[in-house]
Design an enzyme around this catalytic site. Structure first.
Site, short mmCIF file in Angstrom:
data_model
loop_
_atom_site.label_atom_id
_atom_site.label_comp_id
_atom_site.label_asym_id
_atom_site.label_seq_id
_atom_site.Cartn_x
_atom_site.Cartn_y
_atom_site.Cartn_z
N THR A 735 0.84 -1.20 0.00
CA THR A 735 0.00 0.00 0.00
C THR A 735 0.87 1.24 0.00
O THR A 735 2.06 1.20 0.35
CB THR A 735 -0.88 0.08 1.26
OG1 THR A 735 -0.05 0.23 2.41
CG2 THR A 735 -1.76 -1.13 1.40
N ASP A 736 0.27 2.36 -0.38
CA ASP A 736 0.88 3.64 -0.09
C ASP A 736 0.75 3.87 1.42
O ASP A 736 -0.03 3.20 2.09
CB ASP A 736 0.20 4.75 -0.90
CG ASP A 736 1.10 5.96 -1.11
OD1 ASP A 736 2.08 6.12 -0.34
OD2 ASP A 736 0.82 6.75 -2.02
N TRP A 737 1.48 4.85 1.94
CA TRP A 737 1.57 5.06 3.38
C TRP A 737 0.24 5.53 3.95
O TRP A 737 -0.35 6.50 3.49
CB TRP A 737 2.66 6.07 3.68
CG TRP A 737 4.03 5.47 3.87
CD1 TRP A 737 4.89 5.74 4.90
CD2 TRP A 737 4.72 4.50 3.06
NE1 TRP A 737 6.05 4.99 4.77
CE2 TRP A 737 5.97 4.23 3.65
CE3 TRP A 737 4.38 3.82 1.89
CZ2 TRP A 737 6.89 3.32 3.12
CZ3 TRP A 737 5.29 2.92 1.35
CH2 TRP A 737 6.52 2.67 1.96
#
Length: 876
Positions: A735-737
């Site tokens: 995932t992105d952060w």
């Protein structure tokens, strides 16, 4: 400490200058003003000294220094007659910027703050001289889209007045656009005496040197636009559907030049456009088309008599216009020549798979070649081509049958019909292709969304609900470590079956840093300033993978102390993604990738969170500078070249991002991109498909947004059916952060790694009966989460799966001393029968477990296997 510049820095600086020089685009050159002969110039604009090297946010880089345009000109022997004016302006600029920076000093979100904006004052008097140069600088960055307003997409009133008056005052007038993307160019009509316009773009740490060499003529501009520059923002079909909470992709496949060409709208500067000091002639010498490929040979001659230069040969195809929407033309090939001296020639060869001409048939759910006449075009921009061959396909060819995936409930596409008919062409080579001579249709084998496989080596309770679970018994690998898997002593499935639920969760979640800045994409304890790292399990011999941003270079802390030593890790700030793509030079992009890889090895970075490669759907995209182009073929092949360069180093990898439909920053954490199936397949997936199949990246990062109602980080059809089943990707997906996607749904969907690792308790609760967490004083632990939408920290008491219930059968013993925050509640709980006193220091809480064990152990294992495969690939 002695300030020593390493050999690696020096070599990379030279390569960065080459890439920067090739990415500069000459937009206008009336009266052959450039290159200039007299090096005495009057230079104006704050961008002369405050040259923008790149955008803000995670794409920023901590380099040793930046050569601004003023310094670059002076170091190349230019005399700046307006130096005193610039110095006065610089003092004012620095004062204003200091005020801006002071406000952000203690803000943990300073990295994501909008870029500092400064409006140049109106120039009172111009210095005498032959040549005036004005620099327009504008920056954008992560978390904020640009605006169709003065000081952003448009020039300010002062800038316009200054440019107009400068062009009237000086015999030679030059405008330098130090911008990250498309801007409004209506000023051209208002400045009829303006001679030359250079799109400098944002070229990283060597901007000034590259610009100086172009202006003086020691380098010839060879950059080409990767976006369409319209006469007006309203000319873009996205102008009424951009920046919304739920943007509707009404334009369908008609993105960028596909729209302008197909609806007969004249652009200011077309896709692929760029002037040169040299003159080139293109002559197609040979064409061959069969059922496998298109072969072309194009001779390029520098027909000028003064300047050397490079040319970009671009190949487009016009497909038959049928009931399936097709644009007037698509880019299907490009190559950049070597530097050609006057009268020199080079033969440029192309070999283009015929399958690259496929379109997606929504009705059939298949990639097909439509029947009819195809036109092959060759030129040096999308509006400057000639038809060099044609071929006719007798019947429809179904190349690949796929499931209809990621469909929207209601297709938002409005633009469905090409308004420009293809011309009749004669006098060029023609070929006839027969559908019966193509291979049989490929049918994709898909994994079922309802299936899950769990590996066990002993009798254990298996959580999960509602799916078709297959349980495979494997050999007991208790006591084994990851090196035993590497040596072949233990199968990976056996090793994973030996891990506890908590160990599995520690693998599929990143390891949050103890640093207070961890909420803003700096979350590694092993490498200061790095974006994050995976979990470490020492007794299982599992090391961490370290990840660093971003597309314009490695972003880590440049100087830090470790074991009593001062460590220097100054990285190279490369040209932004758009400028790299403007080189149209796959070879130089691969070299940049290799140089980035060299820094990764030196710094200790395992995964680079780049290339960024989302489509420039609209010119106001705040993060467009990180990405390559409006065109999926150019974007995908550029990303593949950079990926190949990085991964020539054996133990490191790239992470393509942001997968998928992240084409705006507004509402990026929650927005729902409504995209038709054909547009998804031919535009927004195709660039990633090229990069995956040609570049074989180690990892992929999902985007924040939803596409057609489902978060990308939790979309089974995207991450499993398309990415793995159709494209055969076998790497790691993260995932992105601080993604808003549900982590347990993401585990099943195929999102292997949750970054930076803030949802471990949610996974433990979903996979097991996970009790409350207390500190030594008996205080319930409090989890702090950063909510990107509200930009605030929210707190949660960690009761986890435990619910107080006097009728329950679960007992939890809690230490309670005089400092415990529970003291006030204990009395009420005793009164209601939910607690009882054990002794002076302890109470028993009575309760039950939530009925929420809906995460399968097998989903955790599947994700852990993909994480461990990557660890084995990069660390063993």
């Amino acid at each position: 400490m002695e300030n020593v510049i390493s050999q690696r820095e020096l070599e990379n600086k030279e390569l960065a200058k080459q890439a920067a020089s090739e990415g500069i685009v000459l937009l206008q050159n009336r009266n052959a003003t450039l290159p200039i002969q007299n090096k005495s110039v009057a230079l104006y604009g704050s961008g002369a000294f405050a040259t923008v090297k790149g955008g803000t946010g995670s794409g920023d880089v901590n380099q040793r220094n930046v050569v601004n345009i003023l310094d670059g000109l002076e170091s190349h022997g230019f005399t700046i007659t307006s130096k005193s004016w610039l110095m006065r302006l610089q003092r004012y600029y620095q004062k204003e910027k200091q005020i801006h920076d002071e406000k952000l000093k203690d803000d943990p979100l300073a990295l994501l703050a909008p870029a500092f904006k400064f409006d140049d004052p109106e120039i009172g008097d111009f210095e005498d001289g032959m040549t005036g140069i004005y620099v327009i600088s504008c920056s954008s960055g992560e978390a904020y889209d640009r605006k169709n307003a003065k000081g952003d997409f448009q020039l300010t009133d002062n800038e316009l007045s200054n440019v107009k008056r400068m062009s009237e005052y000086y015999t030679n007038s030059i405008l330098l656009l130090n911008v990250g993307g498309v801007i409004d160019t209506s000023f051209i009509e208002e400045c009829p005496l303006l001679d030359s316009i250079l799109l400098v773009s944002q070229l990283g740490m060597t901007t000034g040197d590259a610009v100086a060499e172009i202006i003086e003529g020691t380098a010839t501009p060879s950059g080409k636009l990767t976006d369409t520059w319209a006469y007006s923002y309203e000319d873009y079909p996205t102008s009424e559907n951009f920046g919304m909470a739920d943007p509707k992709y009404v334009e369908g496949i008609y993105v960028g030049y596909r729209y302008f060409d197909s609806f007969n709208i004249k652009p200011r500067f077309e896709f692929g456009y760029g002037l040169s000091y040299a003159k080139f002639q293109l002559n197609t010498q040979q064409v061959k088309v069969d059922e496998k490929k298109i072969e072309l040979s194009v001779n390029v001659k520098n027909s000028g008599n003064k300047y050397s230069g490079r040319e970009v040969v671009q190949v487009y195809v016009s497909k038959p216009q049928t009931g399936i929407p097709t644009p007037y033309q698509d880019l299907i090939g490009y190559e950049k020549t070597a530097v050609l001296r006057p009268s020199a020639q080079q033969k440029v060869d192309f070999e283009i798979p015929i399958t690259d001409l496929s379109v997606f048939d929504e009705e059939l759910g298949a990639y097909i070649l439509v029947p009819g006449n195809y036109l092959i075009r060759v030129g040096n921009s999308s509006r400057n081509t000639e038809v060099v061959a044609s071929f006719k396909l007798d019947q429809k060819v179904i190349l690949k049958k796929v499931n209809q995936l990621m469909k929207s409930e209601s297709d938002p596409t409005v633009f469905t019909e090409n308004k420009v008919e293809l011309e009749e062409v004669a006098g060029v080579p023609h070929f006839d292709l027969k559908a019966t001579d193509f291979p049989e249709t490929e049918f994709v084998q898909y994994q079922e969304k309802s299936d899950v496989t769990t590996f066990i080596s002993d009798e254990k309770q298996l959580p999960g609900k509602g799916l078709d679970q297959v349980v495979e018994e494997v050999r007991n690998a208790a006591g084994k470590i990851l090196d035993d898997v590497n040596s072949g002593d233990v199968e990976l499935a056996e090793f994973v079956a030996s891990l506890s639920t908590r160990e599995l969760v520690n693998l599929v979640e990143g390891q949050l840093s103890s640093d207070k800045n961890s909420m803003v994409g700096i979350s590694s304890d092993l490498l200061p300033g790095a974006a994050g790292q995976t979990g470490v399990i020492d007794d299982k011999g599992i090391p961490a993978l370290i990840m660093a941003d971003g597309p314009a270079g490695i972003r880590i802390k440049p100087v830090y102390e470790k074991n009593g030593q001062t460590i220097e890790h100054y990285a190279t700030a490369w040209p932004i993604g758009t400028a790299l793509a403007q080189t149209w030079n796959k070879s130089v992009i691969k070299k940049v990738g290799f140089a980035v890889g060299t820094e990764m090895v030196e710094f200790g970075v395992d995964l680079w969170l780049a290339p960024g490669m989302n489509i420039h759907r609209d010119p106001l995209g705040g993060r467009n500078f990180e990405y390559f182009s409006e065109d999926p073929f150019l974007s995908g092949t550029m990303a593949a070249s950079e990926t190949k360069g990085v991964q020539e180093h054996q133990k490191i990898g790239v992470t393509l991002k942001h997968f998928i439909g992240n084409n705006q920053e507004s509402f990026r954490n929650s927005s729902n991109s409504l995209i038709g199936e054909q547009a998804l397949r031919e535009i927004y997936l195709r660039n990633f498909e090229y990069a995956v199949k040609l570049g074989h990246p180690v990892a992929m990062m999902t985007s924040y947004n939803q596409v057609n109602g489902i978060f990308s980080g939790a979309n089974f059809e995207l991450l499993t059916n398309i990415l793995r089943d159709e494209w055969h990707f076998n790497g790691l997906v993260m995932t992105d952060w601080f993604s808003a996607a549900d982590p347990k749904i993401g585990m099943h969907a195929g999102n292997d790694l949750i970054m930076p690792g803030a949802s471990k308790s949610e996974l433990l609760c979903a996979a097991s009966d996970f009790g409350p967490e207390f500190d030594e004083q008996g205080n319930i632990k409090v989890k702090k989460d950063f909510d990107i939408n509200t930009k605030q920290v929210k707190t949660t008491e960690m009761w986890n799966d435990f619910v107080l219930d006097s009728e329950g059968e679960v007992l939890v013993k809690v230490k309670v001393d005089s400092n415990s925050s529970l003291n006030k509640q204990i009395k009420n709980w005793i009164y209601t029968g939910e607690a009882q006193i054990v002794d002076d220091d302890h109470v028993l809480l009575t309760g039950r477990w939530k009925d929420n064990n809906d995460l399968y152990l097998g989903d955790l294992q599947k994700s852990a296997i993909n994480v461990l495969k990557t660890v084995l690939k990069l660390k063993f």
